[in-house]
Design a protein around this motif. Structure first.
Motif, PDB file in Angstrom:
ATOM      1  N   UNK A 155       0.854  -1.192   0.000  1.00  0.00           N
ATOM      2  CA  UNK A 155       0.000   0.000   0.000  1.00  0.00           C
ATOM      3  C   UNK A 155       0.883   1.233   0.000  1.00  0.00           C
ATOM      4  N   UNK A 156       0.471   2.248  -0.726  1.00  0.00           N
ATOM      5  CA  UNK A 156       1.305   3.436  -0.847  1.00  0.00           C
ATOM      6  C   UNK A 156       1.458   4.133   0.507  1.00  0.00           C
ATOM      7  N   UNK A 157       2.573   4.776   0.675  1.00  0.00           N
ATOM      8  CA  UNK A 157       2.792   5.510   1.912  1.00  0.00           C
ATOM      9  C   UNK A 157       1.870   6.717   1.956  1.00  0.00           C
ATOM     10  N   UNK A 158       1.413   6.999   3.136  1.00  0.00           N
ATOM     11  CA  UNK A 158       0.511   8.128   3.247  1.00  0.00           C
ATOM     12  C   UNK A 158       1.246   9.292   3.864  1.00  0.00           C
ATOM     13  N   UNK A 167      11.076   5.137   7.316  1.00  0.00           N
ATOM     14  CA  UNK A 167       9.968   5.947   6.821  1.00  0.00           C
ATOM     15  C   UNK A 167       9.125   6.435   7.997  1.00  0.00           C
ATOM     16  N   UNK A 194       0.376   7.774   9.486  1.00  0.00           N
ATOM     17  CA  UNK A 194      -0.180   6.896   8.462  1.00  0.00           C
ATOM     18  C   UNK A 194      -1.295   6.048   9.066  1.00  0.00           C
ATOM     19  N   UNK A 195      -2.272   5.703   8.226  1.00  0.00           N
ATOM     20  CA  UNK A 195      -3.344   4.823   8.678  1.00  0.00           C
ATOM     21  C   UNK A 195      -2.789   3.405   8.831  1.00  0.00           C
ATOM     22  N   UNK A 251      -3.564   0.644   7.558  1.00  0.00           N
ATOM     23  CA  UNK A 251      -3.415  -0.118   6.328  1.00  0.00           C
ATOM     24  C   UNK A 251      -2.280   0.407   5.461  1.00  0.00           C
ATOM     25  N   UNK A 252      -1.675   1.503   5.887  1.00  0.00           N
ATOM     26  CA  UNK A 252      -0.561   2.025   5.099  1.00  0.00           C
ATOM     27  C   UNK A 252       0.782   1.730   5.764  1.00  0.00           C
ATOM     28  N   UNK A 282      -3.706  -6.463  -1.266  1.00  0.00           N
ATOM     29  CA  UNK A 282      -2.485  -6.073  -1.965  1.00  0.00           C
ATOM     30  C   UNK A 282      -2.525  -6.488  -3.428  1.00  0.00           C
TER      31      UNK A 282
END
Ligand SMILES: Nc1ncnc2c1ncn2[C@@H]1O[C@H](COP(=O)(O)OP(=O)(O)OP(=O)(O)O)[C@@H](O)[C@H]1O
Ligand SMILES: [Mg+2]
Lengths: 591, 360
Positions: free
Chosen positions: A10-13, B65, B70-71, B73-74, B103
């Motif tokens: 999933x893309x980084x937010x 990172x 972030x949520x 799911x991220x 995914x």
């Protein structure tokens, strides 16, 4: 780390999608908008109207209302009927709720079915059933004569007892269901613990169980009372000239004399009385008991004189019951399961609750009018209904309005329920109170207000007008139903889905909705039935060619009682039965 | 670069500090356990890492990172819930395939991976059953398969074995360790159970009152506690009150309440004259009959607890609580007799001096 081929993580937010605040606003907005426009605004309008005479401000309406003895008499009688109804409904309902709460799952469902069936059968159908039952040649009169108690038919209708009987019958299911919601949450082990601590059964009941169930009793009484005070069907159909209730005056003022100002004043008076009851209730017991929210944790510690007296009374009742129980021979090994006299009482009561409507069914197939016992067999009445454009268009209209109402109410109510259960925000209680306004407010006030509003914006006699009005009434029930579904839903499943990579929207679609689906369908059926049975709003805003089924039935009942109406009522009853069975099956499959 | 790093991560509820600003680094393939009494902030820390709660201060870095906001799911995490949280309306296979579906793994790969995962948790034949048709232990395995199948950077487990009985627990501990080795994942594990923490972890993060009390290997925490809380929390400990006479280079001399002087280990430097408690594990305390230097205590009672025998000793000058010594149970003519005085002996490496002020 490299075990999954060709998959993107999933893309980084970095950006946060939408602030929590605005999301919450968006979820509540449709409902708030609906209620403000079609409940608050028309009611406020009505309030202003009640102070108007010609173009200026005037207290004339209120002077007339409070200065005319007739109206005060009607108000007193309304209160009297409501109080008496409440007392009987709660006393008769308590053992039923108690029995249901202690029964094992399987039997519980069976008894609950009959309660729900009564609950959902429309007031109009049940009132009509009583008309047939209590008529000159009805079942009761026949029975009295057969038993030799009377020689000739006696007048059983058009008096105070008939109205009260009808209303208790109508509101008993509501009392039972409200009390049950509290009793279900009472830990059965508490009474068992009491008995291991030396309390005899009577004492254990009165000193442990009864006080715990008392919030149920009070909230049941409240619900019955505020519903009863807004009734007009039963006094109109079963009462005599003297049994007039306050909502009938409103109807009369609007339909016969078009006196908006005075009707508004009466509506305001009714509202004031209802609000007063709520305020008193809140002071005495606390409103939180009604919504099932967690009760205030800090109970008052000190023992006031009232609680001491109450305690003494309960102790007395405990000793008394145990003395009575002691008179009977001990049943062997009967500790588990319900006491037999209680079961007998409840079964008898259920029979009385269901029989009037069931007895109406054979009469709709009879060739002998509405006289008991039914003779002959004919489908004439049913044919007449299905060949009548008026009845068929009423049926179509009711179905269309019901389906649209249910859909709309579900769309508007579900987000609010999510917000109430899941959302973290201030003012939750206020929002819930606002949501419940249509429940608290007598429907008559809402419908007069809507009628006035619709008359100016051209919604009278339209489906849209009906749908909006019905949605206002149905939304709180949808919110409450979905809330209870969500409370039983393990929200860790959502967290699990999200931790596994599902976005909130995907979580909703793949996990939450499939699991709470049956509950949502129940809410849908709930809303549909409310609309399908609704008479008060339809009374003013639908009529003639644009009547709904209940409105058409009401118009005909007021004119004459005929077997055709028994056939219509039977159809309505069977329709509701099918819906309930459907909802029950759905719930069962879910478990 | 650590797989997981928290910098000054904190959480408050109202004015209650559930987690004081906390720095923590978890390395790749490490098994880190959060241990601590109820309410010490373990679940809070885990929820912050998972993104199930919002941090009030600090940052969370995963593989460098910043994922603080972030949520869930991220975040590339896997989480095993205490009550499994298996989706009741999906079969076992669908449950396990769920994260793959999220995914967008191609269906064929997903099928193969699910089968591999089921084999890995030794449940190859239950793919088409629903969760309610499984036993507690089986559900646990499915949950394990579900949160590991997509090889997340970090797997979080909040008391995953809390609901199982003792035997199943032992089995599952082994299973989790095996899978940890097999997939080489990084695991942050929460438990109440110190034995579980000792057997499973590479490192233990012992928490108390919303902050880290000590972070280190199980042996570190057990043998070199830096505070009385740590000494007391992990296993049984005898704590003898005394004062440091001299200390240097990790060793020192302590004068006890009966004026005897003993040699001790100093895990952290302390000034001479400081009040200390000397921690001695029961199994390291020997009862000597021969006269000699060192403290003495009176034997009051003994009890056989299976493989080991416990001796309860009284020495008011040393400690207010009874002292406990254990040794392997054996038939012996020279069993210590209640009522007699014994000299206490131990290896100075097993006697750890801890600053006394820290007593909570
Ligand atoms: N939503 C909340 N609101 C207020 N206080 C909270 C909330 N969640 C946790 N707390 C408080 O934060 C503290 C830490 O809670 P946490 O759940 O992290 O403890 P824990 O170490 O996981 O305990 P346990 O071993 O019992 O699970 C507790 O004192 C708890 O009461
Ligand atoms: Mg916890």
């Amino acid at each position: 780390m490299a075990a999954i081929p060709a998959t993107a993580r999933p893309p980084a937010a970095t950006r946060r999608p939408m602030s929590r605040r605005s999301k919450q606003l968006l979820m509540a907005a449709p409902m708030v908008l609906l209620l403000v426009t079609f409940l608050v605004y028309p009611s406020a309008q009505l309030f202003l109207l009640s102070f108007q005479r010609g173009d200026g401000f005037s207290l004339e309406n209120y002077q007339r209302l409070l200065g005319t003895p007739v109206y005060l008499t009607v108000m007193m009688l309304t209160l009297k009927i409501s109080v008496v109804t409440t007392i009987f409904a709660v006393i008769a309902g308590y053992p039923v709720a108690y029995l249901i709460s202690i029964l094992p799952r399987a039997t519980k469902g069976r008894i609950l079915f009959w309660i729900l069936l009564s609950f959902w059968t429309s007031f109009l159908v049940r009132a009509f059933a009583w008309i047939i039952l209590l008529g000159r040649n009805g079942v009761v009169n026949q029975l009295l004569q057969t038993l030799g108690i009377t020689d000739a038919p006696v007048a059983l209708m058009y008096n105070f007892p008939a109205v009260v009987i009808g209303m208790v019958h109508a509101l008993l299911p509501l009392a039972v269901l409200t009390m049950l919601s509290v009793m279900e949450n009472i830990d059965r082990n508490l009474t068992r613990a009491a008995s291991t601590l030396g309390a005899k059964p009577g004492m254990a009941f009165w000193k442990v169980y009864f006080p715990l169930s008392f919030p149920g009793v009070t909230s049941g009484a409240l619900m019955v009372f505020v519903t009863a005070i807004g009734f007009f069907i039963f006094p109109a159909l079963l009462g005599g000239r003297r049994e007039t209730m306050i909502t009938q005056i409103i109807i009369e003022q609007i339909i016969q004399t078009m006196n908006w100002g005075f009707a508004a004043a009466v509506a305001v008076l009714l509202l004031v009385v209802v609000l007063l009851v709520f305020v008193i209730y809140d002071r005495a017991v606390g409103l939180s008991t009604v919504t099932g929210e967690a009760r205030a944790t800090a109970r008052r510690r000190g023992k006031g004189i009232f609680s001491q007296v109450g305690d003494a009374i309960l102790t007395g009742l405990g000793h008394g019951s145990d003395a009575i129980i002691g008179l009977f021979p001990r049943r062997r090994q009967a500790r588990e399961g319900a006491p037999r006299p209680l079961t007998a009482f409840v079964v008898a009561l259920l029979a009385v609750m269901t029989l009037p409507v069931l007895l109406m069914i054979p009469l709709s197939f009879a060739d002998s009018g509405l006289n008991w016992p039914p003779q002959g067999f004919t489908l004439r009445w049913y044919e007449q209904i299905f060949n009548s454009p008026i009845w068929m268009s009423a049926l179509t209209r009711s179905l269309v309005v019901g389906l649209c109402t249910a859909t709309l109410a579900l769309l508007i109510g579900t987000p609010v329920a999510f917000l109430m259960v899941r959302g973290r925000m201030r003012g939750k209680t206020a929002l819930l109170a606002f949501t419940l306004m249509p429940v608290v407010m007598p429907n008559m006030i809402l419908s007069v207000g809507l009628f006035y509003l619709y008359a100016r914006i051209g919604l009278v006699g339209t489906n849209l007008g009906l749908i909006i009005g019905h949605t206002v009434i149905a939304v709180p029930y949808v919110v409450l139903t979905v809330m209870s579904v969500l409370r039983n839903y393990d929200s860790r499943l959502d967290l699990a889905a999200q931790s596994l990579g599902a976005t909130p929207w995907v979580t909703l679609r793949l996990v939450t909705l499939p699991i709470i689906g049956a509950g949502m369908i129940s809410a849908f059926l709930f809303a549909f039935t409310i609309s399908f049975d609704e008479l008060t709003i339809a009374l003013f805003t639908s009529g003639g060619v644009s009547a709904t089924l209940p409105k058409q039935l009401w118009d005909e009942v007021s004119l004459s009682i005929s077997p055709l109406l028994a056939a219509v009522s039977t159809c309505l009853f069977l329709f509701v039965t099918v819906l309930i069975v459907l909802a029950g099956l759905l719930n069962r499959r879910q478990k | 670069m650590s797989t997981l790093e928290t910098q000054g991560l904190g959480k408050v509820y109202g004015d209650f500090v559930a987690l004081a600003p906390t720095d923590l680094k978890v390395e790749k393939a490490e098994f880190l356990t959060l241990l601590g009494p109820s309410g010490s902030g373990k679940t809070t820390l885990l929820s912050l890492i998972a993104g199930l709660a919002e941090a009030d201060s600090g940052r969370i870095l995963m593989n460098g990172r910043d994922v603080t906001h972030a949520a869930p799911y991220q975040r590339d995490i896997g989480m095993m819930f205490q009550n499994y949280a298996l989706f009741p309306h999906m079969t076992v296979a669908e449950n396990i395939a769920f994260p793959l579906k999220m995914r967008r793994t191609p269906a064929a790969d997903a099928r193969r991976l699910v089968q591999e995962a089921l084999d890995m948790v030794r449940l190859p034949h239950i793919a088409d059953r629903y969760p309610k048709e499984l036993s507690g232990g089986q559900q646990q395995r499915v949950a394990l398969a579900r949160c590991t199948i997509y090889r997340p950077s970090v797997i979080l487990m909040d008391e995953p074995l809390g609901a199982l009985d003792k035997k199943l627990r032992d089995q599952m501990q082994f299973e989790i360790l095996r899978i940890h080795k097999e997939i080489g994942g990084t695991i942050v594990y929460v438990t109440h159970d110190q034995e579980e923490a000792m057997t499973m972890s590479d490192r233990i993060c012992l928490m108390n009152g919303g902050r880290i009390a000590q972070l280190g290997s199980p042996a570190d925490l057990y043998f070199r506690p830096q505070s009385l809380f740590v000494a007391d929390f992990l296993g049984e400990a005898n704590l003898l009150a005394g004062r440091l006479v001299s200390g240097a280079g990790g060793e020192g001399v302590v004068r006890l309440g009966d004026d005897s002087e003993i040699r001790v280990t100093l895990p952290a430097p302390l000034a001479a004259g400081a009040a200390v408690r000397v921690m001695l594990r029961p199994q390291n305390l020997r009862l000597e009959e021969t006269p000699g230097e060192g403290p003495t205590a009176t034997l009051r009672a003994s009890s056989v607890t299976g493989a080991s025998t416990k001796f309860f000793l009284e020495a008011p000058a040393l400690a207010s609580d009874p002292l406990i010594a254990t040794r392997a149970t054996a038939m012996s003519a020279h069993a210590p007799e209640p009522g007699r005085d014994y000299r206490l002996s131990f290896d100075p490496r097993d006697a750890v001096a801890i600053p006394a002020e820290e007593a909570a």
